[in-house]
Scaffold this motif. Structure first.
Motif, PDB file in Angstrom:
ATOM      1  N   HIS A   5      12.462  17.508 -29.908  1.00 55.49           N
ATOM      2  CA  HIS A   5      12.573  17.603 -28.445  1.00 55.49           C
ATOM      3  C   HIS A   5      11.302  18.268 -27.902  1.00 55.49           C
ATOM      4  O   HIS A   5      11.372  19.146 -27.059  1.00 55.49           O
ATOM      5  CB  HIS A   5      13.822  18.444 -28.163  1.00 55.49           C
ATOM      6  CG  HIS A   5      14.330  18.440 -26.757  1.00 55.49           C
ATOM      7  ND1 HIS A   5      14.346  17.340 -25.956  1.00 55.49           N
ATOM      8  CD2 HIS A   5      14.904  19.441 -26.022  1.00 55.49           C
ATOM      9  CE1 HIS A   5      14.894  17.661 -24.786  1.00 55.49           C
ATOM     10  NE2 HIS A   5      15.222  18.931 -24.794  1.00 55.49           N
ATOM     11  N   HIS A  16       9.032  22.052 -24.876  1.00 58.02           N
ATOM     12  CA  HIS A  16       9.900  21.582 -23.792  1.00 58.02           C
ATOM     13  C   HIS A  16       9.109  21.322 -22.511  1.00 58.02           C
ATOM     14  O   HIS A  16       9.495  21.742 -21.423  1.00 58.02           O
ATOM     15  CB  HIS A  16      11.029  22.593 -23.512  1.00 58.02           C
ATOM     16  CG  HIS A  16      12.261  21.942 -22.950  1.00 58.02           C
ATOM     17  ND1 HIS A  16      12.487  21.814 -21.611  1.00 58.02           N
ATOM     18  CD2 HIS A  16      13.324  21.360 -23.539  1.00 58.02           C
ATOM     19  CE1 HIS A  16      13.652  21.202 -21.413  1.00 58.02           C
ATOM     20  NE2 HIS A  16      14.177  20.912 -22.578  1.00 58.02           N
ATOM     21  N   ASP A  60      21.091  19.574 -27.080  1.00 53.33           N
ATOM     22  CA  ASP A  60      19.670  19.648 -26.744  1.00 53.33           C
ATOM     23  C   ASP A  60      19.158  21.078 -26.849  1.00 53.33           C
ATOM     24  O   ASP A  60      19.908  22.027 -26.571  1.00 53.33           O
ATOM     25  CB  ASP A  60      19.450  19.173 -25.304  1.00 53.33           C
ATOM     26  CG  ASP A  60      19.172  17.675 -25.251  1.00 53.33           C
ATOM     27  OD1 ASP A  60      19.275  17.012 -26.297  1.00 53.33           O
ATOM     28  OD2 ASP A  60      18.845  17.186 -24.167  1.00 53.33           O
ATOM     29  N   ASP A  61      17.900  21.215 -27.198  1.00 49.56           N
ATOM     30  CA  ASP A  61      17.114  22.446 -27.154  1.00 49.56           C
ATOM     31  C   ASP A  61      17.191  23.323 -28.413  1.00 49.56           C
ATOM     32  O   ASP A  61      16.229  23.978 -28.749  1.00 49.56           O
ATOM     33  CB  ASP A  61      17.435  23.314 -25.915  1.00 49.56           C
ATOM     34  CG  ASP A  61      17.265  22.548 -24.601  1.00 49.56           C
ATOM     35  OD1 ASP A  61      16.542  21.523 -24.614  1.00 49.56           O
ATOM     36  OD2 ASP A  61      17.852  22.948 -23.590  1.00 49.56           O
TER      37      ASP A  61
END
Ligand SMILES: [Zn+2]
Length: 273
Positions: A152, A156, A98-99
């Protein structure tokens, strides 16, 4: 037959019926584990601590998959299989990040390449190229070796706490931006901190994503819903006890032991470092 033997026989029959029933019950609850990482690097650094798996631990975990004959498949293969109602082999695993941190390229990518394991990284699109994050060039290089990109959001944001218009911009905007830079369609989305709602799920579908992943949020616990696939967060300590925790997390039955969480749970927004 004496009364004692009758009791024994009765117990034996009950045990057999129970075992068959339990096996059938478990069979329907098997879920291909989607294991998830954030940082791969040096875990002692303060704010990264909980999100970081050390390079050695990551190496151990990837070699564990190889040594024990796990079949790591791409997220594409998982989603296509789920759509068709395919029964996956009990040793199937999916790897995700993720990220979009730069250490994924520096540390994780060479290890994944060495073991020839496919993976997916969900990018915070507007962070690409910022210090500590992947660059578009790195991402393009990773994709050549089956380390594919997903989306994603742009910044965020915790989606249940923003307006639907903003959610739409974050969800569809990140897709467009990543597609423009990588030159192919982006089909998968990860909700930041796993947070979603019925409306957010619908926006994800309307934006053209084929599936979306969460953490342990939502009511579909056995991955029956392609827009709320549950994932298992891996940690630096999963290698302890000779890999016993790894076995448990990779068993396909980990979700049975997790607490169901509200998908839109009020939560302090997690910062992306
Ligand atoms: Zn995230």
């Amino acid at each position: 037959m004496g009364i004692f033997k009758r009791i024994l026989l009765g117990l034996l029959i009950c045990t057999v019926i129970f075992c068959i029933g339990f096996t059938l019950w478990l069979r329907d609850r098997y879920v291909v584990p989607i294991i998830t990482y954030h940082h791969v690097g040096i875990p002692s650094v303060g704010k990264y601590r909980l999100n970081t798996v050390s390079v050695d631990s990551f190496k151990y975990q990837m070699s564990f998959l190889k040594r024990h004959g796990f079949e790591v498949i791409s997220f594409d293969d998982l989603v296509e299989g789920l759509k068709k109602g395919h029964t996956f082999a009990r040793n199937t695993v999916v790897i995700q990040f993720d990220d979009g941190y730069e250490d994924n390229y520096t540390f994780a990518f060479p290890i994944l390449k060495k073991y020839n394991l496919p993976a997916m990284v969900f990018l915070v699109s507007d962070k690409i190229g910022a210090p500590g994050f992947l660059t578009w060039d790195e991402m393009r290089e990773m994709e050549k070796d089956n380390f594919m990109a997903g989306a994603h959001t742009r910044h965020h944001v915790y989606l249940p706490e923003v307006s639907l218009a903003q959610a739409r911009d974050e969800i569809a905007g990140s897709k467009t931006m990543i597609e423009d830079h990588l030159g192919h369609q982006i089909n998968y989305f990860a909700y930041p901190s796993g947070g979603f709602s019925v409306d957010i799920k619908q926006i994800v579908q309307e934006a053209g994503y084929k599936a979306a992943v969460t953490t342990n949020r939502g009511k579909y616990y056995f991955n029956e819903d392609l827009y709320e696939l549950k994932r298992i967060r891996m940690s630096n300590t999963d290698n302890r006890w000779s890999g016993l925790i790894m076995w448990f997390k990779l068993s396909g039955y980990y979700n049975l032991f997790r607490e169901a969480k509200d998908p839109g749970l009020k939560k302090k927004l997690k910062t992306v470092y």
